[in-house]
Scaffold this active site. Structure first.
Site, PDB file in Angstrom:
ATOM      1  N   ASP A   1       0.834  -1.195   0.000  1.00  0.00           N
ATOM      2  CA  ASP A   1       0.000   0.000   0.000  1.00  0.00           C
ATOM      3  C   ASP A   1       0.874   1.253   0.000  1.00  0.00           C
ATOM      4  OD1 ASP A   1       0.961   0.245   2.622  1.00  0.00           O
ATOM      5  OD2 ASP A   1      -0.908  -0.440   3.526  1.00  0.00           O
ATOM      6  N   ALA A   2       0.269   2.400   0.178  1.00  0.00           N
ATOM      7  CA  ALA A   2       0.995   3.671   0.139  1.00  0.00           C
ATOM      8  C   ALA A   2       2.048   3.785   1.233  1.00  0.00           C
ATOM      9  CB  ALA A   2       0.007   4.840   0.244  1.00  0.00           C
TER      10      ALA A   2
END
Length: 153
Positions: free
Chosen positions: A18-19
């Protein structure tokens, strides 16, 4: 890992993160599926054997407890065992490790259904036998765990 008869390696892909650079929670369910499909390939002729005989195994529920973060390129091992075969239902338990650390654990519950009508059917006898044979290779470890590893048809 004690109590598990099967394991398969996976590596965290960049697309799994994810980010924040941590593996996204959805990736763990995919890794559970990888282990489940490979387990069936190793012990029961593969998932396609079910489909060839007109049976599908649907996921009814899934659960994952995330214990430690994993990141891009981490080498993981997904451990799997099949437990609680009863009627149309069965369950897979999983533990995901990185080295000596357990990073996640969980389970998926399944039901066998007729591929055409999607109505429940008993887990086929040949599959029950294959699971029983696979799991009996770790019966001592499995019986000392939660006790949920009983197989009945």
């Amino acid at each position: 890992m004690e109590g598990y008869v099967f394991s398969t390696p996976v590596r965290v892909r960049f697309a799994d993160t994810d980010a924040q650079g941590i593996a996204h929670n959805s990736a763990f369910l995919v890794w559970f599926e990888v282990a489940r499909v490979e387990y069936l390939r190793a012990y029961a002729g593969g998932y396609q054997s079910l489909r060839d005989r007109g049976v599908e195994a649907l996921v009814l529920e899934s659960f994952c407890r995330y214990l430690l973060p994993v990141r891009f390129d981490d080498a993981l091992v997904v451990h799997a065992r099949c437990v609680g075969v009863r009627g149309a239902r069965f369950r897979f338990d999983y533990a995901i490790t990185r080295g000596n650390e357990t990073v996640a654990e969980g389970w998926t519950a399944h039901a066998c259904v007729d591929a055409t009508t999607l109505r429940p059917v008993r887990v086929p006898g040949w599959l029950v036998d294959a699971i029983r044979a696979a799991e009996s290779s770790s019966s001592a470890a499995a019986s000392s765990s939660s006790g949920s590893s009983s197989l009945s048809s």
